[in-house]
Design a protein around this motif. Sequence first.
Motif, PDB file in Angstrom:
ATOM      1  N   SER A 327     -15.835  -3.507 -65.902  1.00 15.49           N
ATOM      2  CA  SER A 327     -14.974  -2.589 -66.660  1.00 15.49           C
ATOM      3  C   SER A 327     -15.671  -1.262 -66.921  1.00 15.49           C
ATOM      4  O   SER A 327     -15.048  -0.195 -66.845  1.00 15.49           O
ATOM      5  CB  SER A 327     -14.529  -3.235 -67.969  1.00 15.49           C
ATOM      6  OG  SER A 327     -15.627  -3.475 -68.833  1.00 15.49           O
ATOM      7  N   GLU A 328     -16.958  -1.304 -67.221  1.00 17.41           N
ATOM      8  CA  GLU A 328     -17.680  -0.057 -67.476  1.00 17.41           C
ATOM      9  C   GLU A 328     -17.864   0.734 -66.183  1.00 17.41           C
ATOM     10  O   GLU A 328     -17.772   1.967 -66.167  1.00 17.41           O
ATOM     11  CB  GLU A 328     -19.023  -0.365 -68.127  1.00 17.41           C
ATOM     12  CG  GLU A 328     -18.905  -1.075 -69.468  1.00 17.41           C
ATOM     13  CD  GLU A 328     -19.355  -0.227 -70.643  1.00 17.41           C
ATOM     14  OE1 GLU A 328     -20.126   0.709 -70.430  1.00 17.41           O
ATOM     15  OE2 GLU A 328     -18.900  -0.510 -71.778  1.00 17.41           O
ATOM     16  N   THR A 329     -18.115   0.039 -65.083  1.00 18.52           N
ATOM     17  CA  THR A 329     -18.205   0.709 -63.779  1.00 18.52           C
ATOM     18  C   THR A 329     -16.890   1.387 -63.438  1.00 18.52           C
ATOM     19  O   THR A 329     -16.865   2.556 -63.014  1.00 18.52           O
ATOM     20  CB  THR A 329     -18.570  -0.307 -62.683  1.00 18.52           C
ATOM     21  OG1 THR A 329     -19.888  -0.789 -62.912  1.00 18.52           O
ATOM     22  CG2 THR A 329     -18.497   0.322 -61.300  1.00 18.52           C
ATOM     23  N   ALA A 330     -15.794   0.668 -63.605  1.00 22.49           N
ATOM     24  CA  ALA A 330     -14.486   1.231 -63.274  1.00 22.49           C
ATOM     25  C   ALA A 330     -14.186   2.459 -64.123  1.00 22.49           C
ATOM     26  O   ALA A 330     -13.594   3.430 -63.630  1.00 22.49           O
ATOM     27  CB  ALA A 330     -13.400   0.179 -63.457  1.00 22.49           C
ATOM     28  N   GLY A 331     -14.587   2.425 -65.390  1.00 23.37           N
ATOM     29  CA  GLY A 331     -14.373   3.588 -66.241  1.00 23.37           C
ATOM     30  C   GLY A 331     -15.091   4.815 -65.708  1.00 23.37           C
ATOM     31  O   GLY A 331     -14.537   5.921 -65.686  1.00 23.37           O
ATOM     32  N   ARG A 332     -16.325   4.640 -65.262  1.00 19.96           N
ATOM     33  CA  ARG A 332     -17.077   5.764 -64.710  1.00 19.96           C
ATOM     34  C   ARG A 332     -16.476   6.240 -63.386  1.00 19.96           C
ATOM     35  O   ARG A 332     -16.371   7.445 -63.118  1.00 19.96           O
ATOM     36  CB  ARG A 332     -18.537   5.369 -64.509  1.00 19.96           C
ATOM     37  CG  ARG A 332     -19.320   5.148 -65.798  1.00 19.96           C
ATOM     38  CD  ARG A 332     -20.801   4.998 -65.531  1.00 19.96           C
ATOM     39  NE  ARG A 332     -21.113   3.815 -64.733  1.00 19.96           N
ATOM     40  CZ  ARG A 332     -21.372   2.616 -65.245  1.00 19.96           C
ATOM     41  NH1 ARG A 332     -21.339   2.427 -66.560  1.00 19.96           N
ATOM     42  NH2 ARG A 332     -21.667   1.587 -64.461  1.00 19.96           N
ATOM     43  N   VAL A 333     -16.084   5.291 -62.558  1.00 18.01           N
ATOM     44  CA  VAL A 333     -15.530   5.633 -61.244  1.00 18.01           C
ATOM     45  C   VAL A 333     -14.240   6.437 -61.386  1.00 18.01           C
ATOM     46  O   VAL A 333     -14.064   7.475 -60.749  1.00 18.01           O
ATOM     47  CB  VAL A 333     -15.286   4.349 -60.419  1.00 18.01           C
ATOM     48  CG1 VAL A 333     -14.398   4.649 -59.210  1.00 18.01           C
ATOM     49  CG2 VAL A 333     -16.605   3.747 -59.962  1.00 18.01           C
ATOM     50  N   VAL A 334     -13.334   5.970 -62.217  1.00 18.02           N
ATOM     51  CA  VAL A 334     -12.040   6.652 -62.317  1.00 18.02           C
ATOM     52  C   VAL A 334     -12.182   8.004 -63.015  1.00 18.02           C
ATOM     53  O   VAL A 334     -11.432   8.944 -62.739  1.00 18.02           O
ATOM     54  CB  VAL A 334     -11.002   5.745 -63.010  1.00 18.02           C
ATOM     55  CG1 VAL A 334     -11.220   5.679 -64.505  1.00 18.02           C
ATOM     56  CG2 VAL A 334      -9.587   6.208 -62.695  1.00 18.02           C
TER      57      VAL A 334
END
Length: 398
Positions: A327-334
């Motif tokens: 979830s934290e990775t996806a937040g940074r990616v988006v």
Amino acid sequence: MTVDLRLSPDDAELQRRARSFTETWLYPYEQECEERNGLTPDSWEKIKAATVEHGLHAINHAPEDGGRGLSIFQQILVQEELGKATGSLWDVPWRPAIPLKIATEEQKDEYLRPACRGERRDCYAITEVGAGSDPSMVTTTAVRDGDGWTLTGEKWHVTSGDIADFVLLHAHVDGDPSKATVFIVDKDLPGVRIVRTPRYMHTFVFEHPIVAFEGVRVGADKVLGEIGQGYELTKDWFVEERLMIGARTVGAAARALELSTTFAGKRVQFGRPIVEFQGVEFMLADMAAEIMAAKALLYRVGWEFSHGDLSRRDLHGAAAAVKLLCSETAGRVVDRAVQIHGGRGYMREQPVERLWRELRVDRIWEGTSEIQRAVIGNELRKRGPGLYTGWPTEEGAG
């Protein structure tokens, strides 16, 4: 057992089927969902029918109960593809709450099996105005009433509570947290009332209403499992949901990278596609590397549990790491995806903008990032770092 993350022919076909369903039956309805804050009844019914046609309904329950009987790893493959759709359209394909698997045969006939067929819909009610990360603070009570129970309390953020026709209600018998119990409550019973339906930052195909239970009387046959088993059942539900959130956020991040790579290759500034500028190129590189790392953890944990290399006790600690990292990775990616798209990335008609709003909640619901860190920290204190730093051997996980 040797960890082999290569997809079998059956798993690869399942992944292709889920991808085809998402691209054919979810992507085309994204704009409708965004503009209407939901789907028309006709669109909903079409997607429901397609869900059954593609064999993606009730993937988490046994075939004898009307489910598809997929392993956790296979469920991850499906949810990763569904998570690429905006509007949280991944919630149209239904997955009845996993605690229902322990229901009595009578309860299964009344609730689980119809829910697996898509004839009924459940929702899980835990959070309250004063109880979130700490479920011991729940004030919803269950009091003996003759041969049944009277339930009183108010639940917040009840996802899909608008379209569900029965509720799995986490309550404390006689107000005692040690007697936490899950009750099955039909939503049309006297005393069940929608207090209000808040608007949230994201667009979600269904709603998250606040639901009051005002002296709702249910029979003894509406207890799911045993009195005092509520924390165990709710924990099982959390663990499964955390893994599926990990899968969906990895899928969403992958779509954001695909969209950003395509856009950067076509968007020309200063005489060149912006993908050729190092500032953009490095953002894309970071996105790719972080997705690769998150997906590796997600697949490893799902594979290990599905093949018996990870105990249910270990799964709780591992699922916390999956939800936290993915979830934290996806937040940074988006967030980078929005930046690469520039002004277009700030337009609601763009998938990356919708993903930016919708992924934010994944660091909050089903246990905040801070709660996941607390779970991991507790594991480290009690058992050491082996679960996280070891590696599976023939004798089991490191």
